[in-house]
Design a protein around this motif. Structure first.
Motif, mmCIF file in Angstrom:
data_model
loop_
_atom_site.group_PDB
_atom_site.id
_atom_site.type_symbol
_atom_site.label_atom_id
_atom_site.label_comp_id
_atom_site.label_asym_id
_atom_site.label_seq_id
_atom_site.Cartn_x
_atom_site.Cartn_y
_atom_site.Cartn_z
ATOM 1 N N HIS B 130 46.486 18.570 61.175
ATOM 2 C CA HIS B 130 45.158 18.493 60.738
ATOM 3 C C HIS B 130 44.172 19.073 61.746
ATOM 4 O O HIS B 130 43.037 19.056 61.174
ATOM 5 C CB HIS B 130 45.003 17.124 60.511
ATOM 6 N N GLY B 131 44.476 19.421 62.680
ATOM 7 C CA GLY B 131 43.695 19.983 63.727
ATOM 8 C C GLY B 131 42.842 19.034 64.424
ATOM 9 O O GLY B 131 41.738 19.611 65.063
ATOM 10 N N HIS B 132 43.179 17.714 64.549
ATOM 11 C CA HIS B 132 42.575 16.879 65.163
ATOM 12 C C HIS B 132 43.669 15.711 65.587
ATOM 13 O O HIS B 132 44.794 15.419 65.068
ATOM 14 C CB HIS B 132 41.334 16.283 64.517
ATOM 15 N N PHE B 133 43.259 14.874 66.393
ATOM 16 C CA PHE B 133 44.201 13.776 66.837
ATOM 17 C C PHE B 133 43.179 12.543 67.262
ATOM 18 O O PHE B 133 41.902 13.025 67.674
ATOM 19 C CB PHE B 133 45.223 13.879 67.703
ATOM 20 N N GLU B 134 43.662 11.186 67.290
ATOM 21 C CA GLU B 134 42.820 10.147 67.798
ATOM 22 C C GLU B 134 43.398 9.618 69.000
ATOM 23 O O GLU B 134 44.660 9.771 69.440
ATOM 24 C CB GLU B 134 42.635 9.125 66.558
ATOM 25 N N THR B 135 42.554 9.127 70.061
ATOM 26 C CA THR B 135 42.714 8.326 71.191
ATOM 27 C C THR B 135 42.290 7.433 71.633
ATOM 28 O O THR B 135 40.953 7.502 71.320
ATOM 29 C CB THR B 135 42.982 9.725 72.413
ATOM 30 N N GLN B 136 42.718 6.259 72.251
ATOM 31 C CA GLN B 136 41.789 5.025 72.445
ATOM 32 C C GLN B 136 41.702 5.230 74.032
ATOM 33 O O GLN B 136 42.446 5.450 74.709
ATOM 34 C CB GLN B 136 42.931 3.861 72.224
ATOM 35 N N VAL B 137 40.268 5.079 74.378
ATOM 36 C CA VAL B 137 39.753 4.843 75.796
ATOM 37 C C VAL B 137 39.206 3.602 75.974
ATOM 38 O O VAL B 137 38.045 3.442 75.546
ATOM 39 C CB VAL B 137 39.011 6.117 75.885
ATOM 40 N N ASN B 138 39.844 2.813 76.839
ATOM 41 C CA ASN B 138 39.149 1.519 76.852
ATOM 42 C C ASN B 138 38.753 0.700 75.657
ATOM 43 O O ASN B 138 39.629 0.665 74.630
ATOM 44 C CB ASN B 138 37.735 1.679 77.848
ATOM 45 N N ARG B 140 36.915 2.203 73.128
ATOM 46 C CA ARG B 140 36.290 2.962 72.144
ATOM 47 C C ARG B 140 37.628 3.885 71.584
ATOM 48 O O ARG B 140 38.525 4.042 72.298
ATOM 49 C CB ARG B 140 35.241 3.870 72.710
ATOM 50 N N ARG B 141 37.449 4.526 70.742
ATOM 51 C CA ARG B 141 38.230 5.205 69.959
ATOM 52 C C ARG B 141 37.570 6.603 69.666
ATOM 53 O O ARG B 141 36.679 6.536 69.054
ATOM 54 C CB ARG B 141 38.891 4.655 68.678
ATOM 55 N N TYR B 142 38.529 7.726 69.854
ATOM 56 C CA TYR B 142 37.601 9.029 69.549
ATOM 57 C C TYR B 142 38.871 9.782 68.928
ATOM 58 O O TYR B 142 40.087 9.570 68.596
ATOM 59 C CB TYR B 142 37.628 9.700 70.984
ATOM 60 N N ARG B 143 38.076 10.801 68.272
ATOM 61 C CA ARG B 143 38.648 12.047 67.080
ATOM 62 C C ARG B 143 38.576 13.229 67.991
ATOM 63 O O ARG B 143 37.429 13.447 68.147
ATOM 64 C CB ARG B 143 38.512 11.808 65.922
ATOM 65 N N LEU B 144 39.490 13.859 68.704
ATOM 66 C CA LEU B 144 39.132 15.176 69.089
ATOM 67 C C LEU B 144 39.658 16.147 68.149
ATOM 68 O O LEU B 144 40.901 16.171 67.803
ATOM 69 C CB LEU B 144 40.143 15.250 70.271
ATOM 70 N N ARG B 145 38.843 16.979 67.717
ATOM 71 C CA ARG B 145 39.119 17.976 66.812
ATOM 72 C C ARG B 145 39.293 19.444 67.852
ATOM 73 O O ARG B 145 38.830 19.753 68.838
ATOM 74 C CB ARG B 145 37.925 18.397 65.814
ATOM 75 N N LYS B 146 40.141 20.405 66.964
ATOM 76 C CA LYS B 146 40.437 21.525 67.528
ATOM 77 C C LYS B 146 38.864 22.372 67.499
ATOM 78 O O LYS B 146 38.563 22.521 66.426
ATOM 79 C CB LYS B 146 41.513 22.317 67.160
ATOM 80 N N GLY B 147 38.512 22.957 68.656
ATOM 81 C CA GLY B 147 37.110 23.240 68.709
ATOM 82 C C GLY B 147 36.449 23.298 70.033
ATOM 83 O O GLY B 147 37.111 23.111 70.855
ATOM 84 N N SER B 148 35.232 23.931 69.945
ATOM 85 C CA SER B 148 34.619 23.976 71.378
ATOM 86 C C SER B 148 33.335 23.452 71.245
ATOM 87 O O SER B 148 32.817 22.979 72.472
ATOM 88 C CB SER B 148 34.596 25.314 71.546
ATOM 89 N N HIS B 149 32.698 23.114 69.979
ATOM 90 C CA HIS B 149 31.400 22.274 70.033
ATOM 91 C C HIS B 149 31.333 21.029 69.188
ATOM 92 O O HIS B 149 31.749 21.263 68.075
ATOM 93 C CB HIS B 149 30.213 23.419 69.773
ATOM 94 N N THR B 158 36.698 0.933 61.722
ATOM 95 C CA THR B 158 37.201 1.285 60.319
ATOM 96 C C THR B 158 37.807 2.925 60.522
ATOM 97 O O THR B 158 38.342 3.319 59.644
ATOM 98 C CB THR B 158 36.285 1.156 59.302
ATOM 99 N N GLY B 159 37.547 3.438 61.538
ATOM 100 C CA GLY B 159 37.970 4.916 61.810
ATOM 101 C C GLY B 159 36.949 5.770 61.328
ATOM 102 O O GLY B 159 37.135 7.230 61.435
ATOM 103 N N LYS B 160 35.789 5.347 60.931
ATOM 104 C CA LYS B 160 34.681 6.151 60.435
ATOM 105 C C LYS B 160 34.103 7.152 61.834
ATOM 106 O O LYS B 160 33.789 6.288 62.763
ATOM 107 C CB LYS B 160 33.687 5.599 59.620
ATOM 108 N N GLU B 161 33.958 8.116 61.721
ATOM 109 C CA GLU B 161 33.058 8.912 62.748
ATOM 110 C C GLU B 161 31.686 8.600 62.642
ATOM 111 O O GLU B 161 30.849 8.600 61.763
ATOM 112 C CB GLU B 161 32.919 10.656 62.448
ATOM 113 N N VAL B 162 31.164 7.750 63.800
ATOM 114 C CA VAL B 162 29.692 7.400 63.819
ATOM 115 C C VAL B 162 29.054 8.191 64.985
ATOM 116 O O VAL B 162 27.834 8.263 64.783
ATOM 117 C CB VAL B 162 29.680 5.923 64.345
#
Lengths: 92, 202
Positions: B130-138, B140-149, B158-162
């Motif tokens: 999918h070109g992205h993955f999620e990771t839990q940090v403390n 907070r939860r983040y989704r990192l997409r393949k890209g630069s900006h 709920t997993g929604k990007e805020v």
């Protein structure tokens, strides 16, 4: 002919007794390996580390196992298995 | 040749120069630019007289005109050698583009292999598919997409990007950038958040 012990870390093979610097750059990364028992190699790696730290690179000592995130280091550690040097981040 | 300036006044002046001050005009001669010009003049003007026809002088005059009036380099007739040289330059340019693309592809492969060392199997699978993955940090939860900006996204429960966090390492392949972001999040989240420009997404 002597053989070197190796271990598989993630999907890459690492040589036991050696450390690797990965400098992130436009080619993907530039690697510098050093033998912990070879002082010249250790010094060469230390010099590269210090040079790049002087350019505000951030150094991560990576543990080399899947899922392990490592830690930020400010001094070269010759016993590190892998060190990643990343250019400083900028806000976009 | 076809792009050269060749109005009636200029032509008359040229003829004057060539004939010692006496303005004469050409007989229309079809099949060449010289003839076309004369034909056009004759159709719109009033005189048709004979004047010498010499292509060499015509070319020379045009070159002089371009140099003296427009101040530009001489537009000389395109020769086969010119065409060949231009084609060679185009080929070299295309070759350079192909080589750069290949270097970028190899660099991205290397970067992705390095990134994979730090991901779990589930994260690897998600990144490849999918070109992205999620990771839990403390907390907070983040989704990192393949890209630069703007490729770091903060998620709600709920997993929604805020929020989008725009922070990057410049001059490296996408996956190197993602690796640097990933390591920064897990070792110094505050540093990354302080450096990033934040955009609320909802």
């Amino acid at each position: 002919m002597a053989t070197m012990d190796t271990t598989v870390i993630g999907n890459q093979e690492a040589t036991v007794g050696k450390g690797t610097l990965h400098v992130l750059d436009s080619t993907g990364d530039t690697k510098l390996m050093w033998d912990r028992n070879n002082e010249d190699e250790v010094q060469a790696a230390r010099k590269m580390f210090d040079d790049l730290k002087g350019k505000h690179y951030i150094a991560y000592k990576a543990e080399g196992k899947e899922g392990k995130k490592g830690e930020v280091i400010n001094r070269f550690d010759p016993d590190a298995e892998r060190i990643i040097l990343a250019p400083r981040m900028v806000g976009g | 040749m076809a792009d050269y300036q060749c109005g009636n006044v200029i032509w008359a002046q040229w003829c004057g120069d060539q004939t010692g001050g006496v303005v004469t005009y050409c007989t229309p001669a079809t099949g060449d630019y010289w003839g076309y010009w004369n034909q056009g003049y004759a159709a719109s003007g009033s005189q048709t007289v004979t004047v010498k026809y010499e292509m060499g002088q015509w070319v020379e005059w045009n070159q002089m005109y371009v140099n003296s009036i427009q101040g530009q380099a001489v537009a000389h007739p395109v020769t086969p050698a010119d065409v060949q040289a231009q084609r060679a330059r185009q080929d070299a340019y295309q070759q350079q583009i192909r080589e750069n693309e290949e270097k970028k592809r190899i660099a991205e492969e290397k970067a992705e292999a390095l990134l994979m060392l730090y991901l779990t199997d589930e994260q690897k699978k998600s990144y490849k598919e999918h070109g992205h993955f999620e990771t839990q940090v403390n907390d907070r939860r983040y989704r990192l997409r393949k890209g630069s900006h703007g490729n770091v996204r903060e998620l709600d429960k709920t997993g929604k990007e805020v929020a989008s966090l725009c922070v990057n390492v410049q001059g490296v392949p996408y996956s190197d950038n993602v690796l640097a972001q990933f390591l920064a999040l897990h070792t110094d989240e505050d540093y990354l958040r302080r450096t990033a420009n934040h955009t609320r997404l909802c």
